[in-house]
Design a protein around this motif. Structure first.
Motif, PDB file in Angstrom:
ATOM      1  N   THR A  95      23.385  31.004 -39.995  1.00  0.00           N
ATOM      2  CA  THR A  95      23.048  30.323 -38.749  1.00  0.00           C
ATOM      3  C   THR A  95      22.662  31.321 -37.661  1.00  0.00           C
ATOM      4  O   THR A  95      23.227  32.418 -37.576  1.00  0.00           O
ATOM      5  CB  THR A  95      24.239  29.492 -38.239  1.00  0.00           C
ATOM      6  N   ASP A  96      21.715  30.920 -36.823  1.00  0.00           N
ATOM      7  CA  ASP A  96      21.410  31.727 -35.645  1.00  0.00           C
ATOM      8  C   ASP A  96      22.627  31.803 -34.725  1.00  0.00           C
ATOM      9  O   ASP A  96      22.829  32.813 -34.035  1.00  0.00           O
ATOM     10  CB  ASP A  96      20.237  31.118 -34.880  1.00  0.00           C
ATOM     11  N   ALA A  97      23.429  30.756 -34.716  1.00  0.00           N
ATOM     12  CA  ALA A  97      24.603  30.733 -33.844  1.00  0.00           C
ATOM     13  C   ALA A  97      25.554  31.880 -34.168  1.00  0.00           C
ATOM     14  O   ALA A  97      26.069  32.557 -33.266  1.00  0.00           O
ATOM     15  CB  ALA A  97      25.329  29.388 -33.981  1.00  0.00           C
ATOM     16  N   PHE A  98      25.794  32.109 -35.439  1.00  0.00           N
ATOM     17  CA  PHE A  98      26.707  33.181 -35.814  1.00  0.00           C
ATOM     18  C   PHE A  98      26.092  34.545 -35.482  1.00  0.00           C
ATOM     19  O   PHE A  98      26.775  35.440 -34.981  1.00  0.00           O
ATOM     20  CB  PHE A  98      27.044  33.093 -37.305  1.00  0.00           C
ATOM     21  N   LEU A  99      24.801  34.709 -35.765  1.00  0.00           N
ATOM     22  CA  LEU A  99      24.127  35.956 -35.424  1.00  0.00           C
ATOM     23  C   LEU A  99      24.171  36.202 -33.916  1.00  0.00           C
ATOM     24  O   LEU A  99      24.374  37.333 -33.455  1.00  0.00           O
ATOM     25  CB  LEU A  99      22.680  35.917 -35.906  1.00  0.00           C
ATOM     26  N   GLN A 100      24.029  35.146 -33.126  1.00  0.00           N
ATOM     27  CA  GLN A 100      24.086  35.285 -31.674  1.00  0.00           C
ATOM     28  C   GLN A 100      25.500  35.620 -31.208  1.00  0.00           C
ATOM     29  O   GLN A 100      25.680  36.344 -30.224  1.00  0.00           O
ATOM     30  CB  GLN A 100      23.603  33.997 -31.008  1.00  0.00           C
ATOM     31  N   ALA A 101      26.485  35.103 -31.910  1.00  0.00           N
ATOM     32  CA  ALA A 101      27.871  35.401 -31.550  1.00  0.00           C
ATOM     33  C   ALA A 101      28.213  36.860 -31.850  1.00  0.00           C
ATOM     34  O   ALA A 101      28.920  37.510 -31.079  1.00  0.00           O
ATOM     35  CB  ALA A 101      28.822  34.473 -32.303  1.00  0.00           C
ATOM     36  N   VAL A 102      27.713  37.394 -32.956  1.00  0.00           N
ATOM     37  CA  VAL A 102      27.954  38.801 -33.294  1.00  0.00           C
ATOM     38  C   VAL A 102      27.106  39.697 -32.390  1.00  0.00           C
ATOM     39  O   VAL A 102      27.580  40.694 -31.859  1.00  0.00           O
ATOM     40  CB  VAL A 102      27.631  39.070 -34.774  1.00  0.00           C
ATOM     41  N   ASN A 103      25.817  39.364 -32.229  1.00  0.00           N
ATOM     42  CA  ASN A 103      24.902  40.047 -31.317  1.00  0.00           C
ATOM     43  C   ASN A 103      24.968  41.574 -31.437  1.00  0.00           C
ATOM     44  O   ASN A 103      25.203  42.281 -30.460  1.00  0.00           O
ATOM     45  CB  ASN A 103      25.223  39.618 -29.877  1.00  0.00           C
ATOM     46  N   GLY A 158      15.939  40.446 -35.883  1.00  0.00           N
ATOM     47  CA  GLY A 158      15.322  41.107 -34.742  1.00  0.00           C
ATOM     48  C   GLY A 158      15.420  40.289 -33.469  1.00  0.00           C
ATOM     49  O   GLY A 158      15.599  40.831 -32.374  1.00  0.00           O
ATOM     50  N   ARG A 159      15.337  38.968 -33.616  1.00  0.00           N
ATOM     51  CA  ARG A 159      15.365  38.085 -32.442  1.00  0.00           C
ATOM     52  C   ARG A 159      16.773  37.940 -31.876  1.00  0.00           C
ATOM     53  O   ARG A 159      16.938  37.814 -30.656  1.00  0.00           O
ATOM     54  CB  ARG A 159      14.810  36.711 -32.839  1.00  0.00           C
ATOM     55  N   THR A 160      17.781  37.955 -32.731  1.00  0.00           N
ATOM     56  CA  THR A 160      19.161  37.726 -32.270  1.00  0.00           C
ATOM     57  C   THR A 160      19.918  39.021 -32.027  1.00  0.00           C
ATOM     58  O   THR A 160      21.041  38.988 -31.518  1.00  0.00           O
ATOM     59  CB  THR A 160      19.937  36.876 -33.299  1.00  0.00           C
ATOM     60  N   GLY A 161      19.336  40.170 -32.406  1.00  0.00           N
ATOM     61  CA  GLY A 161      20.009  41.438 -32.188  1.00  0.00           C
ATOM     62  C   GLY A 161      20.026  41.831 -30.717  1.00  0.00           C
ATOM     63  O   GLY A 161      19.258  41.328 -29.896  1.00  0.00           O
ATOM     64  N   ARG A 162      20.897  42.761 -30.391  1.00  0.00           N
ATOM     65  CA  ARG A 162      21.099  43.184 -29.004  1.00  0.00           C
ATOM     66  C   ARG A 162      20.044  44.207 -28.575  1.00  0.00           C
ATOM     67  O   ARG A 162      19.678  45.098 -29.341  1.00  0.00           O
ATOM     68  CB  ARG A 162      22.481  43.797 -28.857  1.00  0.00           C
ATOM     69  N   GLY A 163      19.567  44.074 -27.362  1.00  0.00           N
ATOM     70  CA  GLY A 163      18.662  45.055 -26.795  1.00  0.00           C
ATOM     71  C   GLY A 163      17.215  44.841 -27.217  1.00  0.00           C
ATOM     72  O   GLY A 163      16.867  43.900 -27.927  1.00  0.00           O
ATOM     73  N   LYS A 164      16.359  45.761 -26.774  1.00  0.00           N
ATOM     74  CA  LYS A 164      14.941  45.657 -27.055  1.00  0.00           C
ATOM     75  C   LYS A 164      14.589  46.160 -28.449  1.00  0.00           C
ATOM     76  O   LYS A 164      13.535  45.810 -28.982  1.00  0.00           O
ATOM     77  CB  LYS A 164      14.141  46.456 -26.013  1.00  0.00           C
ATOM     78  N   ARG A 165      15.450  47.017 -29.037  1.00  0.00           N
ATOM     79  CA  ARG A 165      15.112  47.631 -30.316  1.00  0.00           C
ATOM     80  C   ARG A 165      16.271  47.518 -31.301  1.00  0.00           C
ATOM     81  O   ARG A 165      16.858  48.528 -31.702  1.00  0.00           O
ATOM     82  CB  ARG A 165      14.752  49.105 -30.115  1.00  0.00           C
ATOM     83  N   PRO A 166      16.674  46.318 -31.701  1.00  0.00           N
ATOM     84  CA  PRO A 166      17.724  46.236 -32.717  1.00  0.00           C
ATOM     85  C   PRO A 166      17.237  46.866 -34.020  1.00  0.00           C
ATOM     86  O   PRO A 166      16.096  46.662 -34.441  1.00  0.00           O
ATOM     87  CB  PRO A 166      17.964  44.726 -32.871  1.00  0.00           C
ATOM     88  N   VAL A 167      18.109  47.648 -34.644  1.00  0.00           N
ATOM     89  CA  VAL A 167      17.753  48.390 -35.858  1.00  0.00           C
ATOM     90  C   VAL A 167      18.231  47.620 -37.082  1.00  0.00           C
ATOM     91  O   VAL A 167      19.372  47.152 -37.125  1.00  0.00           O
ATOM     92  CB  VAL A 167      18.382  49.797 -35.832  1.00  0.00           C
ATOM     93  N   ILE A 168      17.348  47.471 -38.063  1.00  0.00           N
ATOM     94  CA  ILE A 168      17.689  46.786 -39.312  1.00  0.00           C
ATOM     95  C   ILE A 168      17.588  47.799 -40.443  1.00  0.00           C
ATOM     96  O   ILE A 168      16.510  48.315 -40.738  1.00  0.00           O
ATOM     97  CB  ILE A 168      16.752  45.602 -39.577  1.00  0.00           C
ATOM     98  N   LEU A 169      18.717  48.107 -41.064  1.00  0.00           N
ATOM     99  CA  LEU A 169      18.776  49.049 -42.178  1.00  0.00           C
ATOM    100  C   LEU A 169      19.116  48.283 -43.452  1.00  0.00           C
ATOM    101  O   LEU A 169      19.991  47.421 -43.454  1.00  0.00           O
ATOM    102  CB  LEU A 169      19.830  50.119 -41.923  1.00  0.00           C
ATOM    103  N   SER A 170      18.437  48.608 -44.535  1.00  0.00           N
ATOM    104  CA  SER A 170      18.659  47.923 -45.805  1.00  0.00           C
ATOM    105  C   SER A 170      18.779  48.952 -46.913  1.00  0.00           C
ATOM    106  O   SER A 170      17.951  49.860 -47.033  1.00  0.00           O
ATOM    107  CB  SER A 170      17.500  46.970 -46.104  1.00  0.00           C
ATOM    108  N   THR A 171      19.821  48.826 -47.732  1.00  0.00           N
ATOM    109  CA  THR A 171      19.997  49.770 -48.837  1.00  0.00           C
ATOM    110  C   THR A 171      18.803  49.732 -49.783  1.00  0.00           C
ATOM    111  O   THR A 171      18.435  50.754 -50.360  1.00  0.00           O
ATOM    112  CB  THR A 171      21.274  49.450 -49.627  1.00  0.00           C
TER     113      THR A 171
END
Length: 510
Positions: free
Chosen positions: A367-375, A401-414
């Protein structure tokens, strides 16, 4: 001289600078090192440089290198290694204490041998015949989370003081909910629950001990391996009702605020709901897969200013249940309502984190809600290639990317940080073939040993080399790093550096 660690030196603007070990001339870089790397110090030079014996137990790679003393530290950061286990989850938390105070916690182990290989390589220098880790956490009974523990528990060179799980242990029977003892409806509400939970060692021995036949079922085999390892201690369910309760929260035993550590580990899930007699139970959250995934052990690491959330395999139904439960709501509000926004803000009191291990390998069923809560300001996704789940889902990456904090949320994937296939090295194969042919003509001990070393390198999967993501923090700074696939020892690490400003706002340093 006492051994030390690589520090986190900073320039005049507060940005961390890369650290290296140098050749004797102090100008030629030999290899790049990372904050917290252990240094075997051989002495100090008059010019303020330290002599370091690199690879002291490997005669072929042993060498004397140098590092500025100002780039070292007597303390080390807390470290979390999100290992590239292919399709699955597996990470290792290593606390900053030295000696007896150090605690190593293995949170899931994938399904293959990758975690076992990493543990052997990382901890082989420990002197004890059996290195006893603090805990193994099996977040839930999905093979790509617990399967790798069969090889680990089966190795009596490793031990664990505690084995934690979510209470849902799969018996050696066919079916779905029958594996966890079936479901029972609450007589008042009609809600169905799993009530036959494994709370301690007694239930584990009852289901998986010597008298039980594990058959071909993997979870029983893993539990049997743990029971037969004399260096494995307690077995315990971990939930909001099974932990160390303080100040209205639940903590991993030994890691609560009163334990006096600089960091704590909070238990946020599964949420156990007592019946009328006070017996713990876990509610049905849809299908069998949704239920066991949704009741993953959910942990949040607190270290001063930083928080890291380990999201297990949560799904939409589980996230809605957790959000409403923790904010005291009876139902999930509509997204376009003010109540929805209020729920998100209240839930951050429990779930907000600066870095998040994304739920369920990057599945879109969150859910976007959970992602927004973690932020969070940064996300880590554990996933593998050559599987049919299409993890991480492209649409999920956009949502992060949309729900992460700040202008440049970083997404790392193994998976995405490793562009090579798991075990392919054409150059090494050709070179090894040439050496084998030479060995047939003129065998020497040196050539024989070189061939053996190359075979081990060839057999080592690139998954455990290039895809892993290293997170290190002292509570004031945090870095997330991964290996660059250049093969260069000097250009070895790519890092993201985080710090809080004077207003407590998290920043990705430039």
């Amino acid at each position: 001289m006492q051994h030390c660690f690589v520090g986190l030196p900073q320039d005049k603007t507060g940005n961390s600078v890369k650290t290296y070990l140098y050749r004797e001339n102090r100008k030629t870089k030999a290899l790049q090192v990372l904050w917290g790397d252990w240094l075997n110090v051989d002495g100090e030079e008059a010019d303020g440089w330290l002599r370091v014996i690199w690879a002291p137990k490997n005669a072929a790679k042993r060498q004397t290198l140098y590092i500025p003393k100002a780039h070292t530290s007597g303390t080390r950061p807390l470290e979390v290694v999100f290992l590239d286990v292919g399709q699955g989850d597996g990470c290792v938390l290593i606390t900053p204490e030295r000696g007896e105070g150090e605690a190593v916690i293995v949170i899931d182990a994938g399904i293959s041998e990758h975690m076992s290989m990493f543990l052997k390589g990382r901890f082989k220098s420990y002197k004890d015949d059996a290195f006893r880790f603090h805990a193994a956490v099996l977040t839930h009974p999905d093979e790509d989370h617990y399967g790798g523990f069969e090889q680990i528990f089966g190795n009596k060179g490793f031990g664990f003081k505690h084995v934690y799980h979510n209470g849902l242990v799969e018996r050696p029977v066919k079916g779905t909910f029958d594996k966890i003892g079936g479901l029972k409806a609450d007589p008042q509400t009609g809600i169905k629950y799993a009530e036959d939970l494994a709370l301690g060692r007694q239930e584990i021995e009852q289901h998986f001990g010597g008298g039980a036949d594990p058959g071909r079922f993997l979870f029983p085999k893993v539990m049997r391996a743990a029971l037969e390892n004399p260096n494995v201690g307690n077995f315990s369910m971990l939930s909001t009702e099974h932990g160390q309760k303080e100040d209205g929260r639940t903590w991993l035993p030994g890691f609560a605020p009163s334990d006096g550590r600089l960091y704590q580990i909070e238990v946020l899930g599964p949420v156990a709901e007592p019946d009328a007699a006070g017996k713990p139970r876990l509610r049905k959250l849809g299908s069998y897969g949704e239920t066991k995934n949704g009741h993953s052990v959910l942990l949040r690491l607190h270290y001063k200013k930083f928080k890291v959330l380990f999201g297990g395999d949560l799904n939409e139904k589980a996230e809605k249940f957790l959000l409403t439960r923790y904010t005291g709501r009876s139902r999930f509000p509509p997204e376009d309502s003010g109540i929805y926004d209020e729920m998100i803000m209240e839930a951050r009191n429990w779930f907000s984190a600066d870095l998040m291990k994304v739920c369920h390998h990057g599945s879109e069923k969150v859910t976007d809600a959970f992602l927004q809560a973690v932020n969070p300001g940064a996300f880590v996704i554990s996933s593998g290639d050559e599987e049919g789940h299409v993890h991480p889902r492209p649409d999920l990456l956009g949502r992060l990317g949309r729900t992460g904090r700040g202008k440049r949320p970083v997404i790392l994937s193994t998976e995405l940080q490793r562009s090579t296939r798991e075990a392919e090295d054409e150059k090494l194969v050709r070179g090894l073939t040439d050496k084998v042919l030479k060995l047939a003509e003129s065998p020497t001990e040196k050539l024989r040993n070189k061939i053996i070393d190359d075979i081990w390198v060839l057999g080592r999967s690139n998954v455990s080399v290039y895809g892993s993501i290293y997170v290190k923090t002292d509570g004031d700074r945090l870095i997330a790093a991964f290996r660059i696939e250049s093969g260069s020892e000097v250009k070895k690490w790519f890092t993201f550096d985080y710090a809080f400003d004077e207003n407590g706002v998290l920043h990705l340093m430039s």
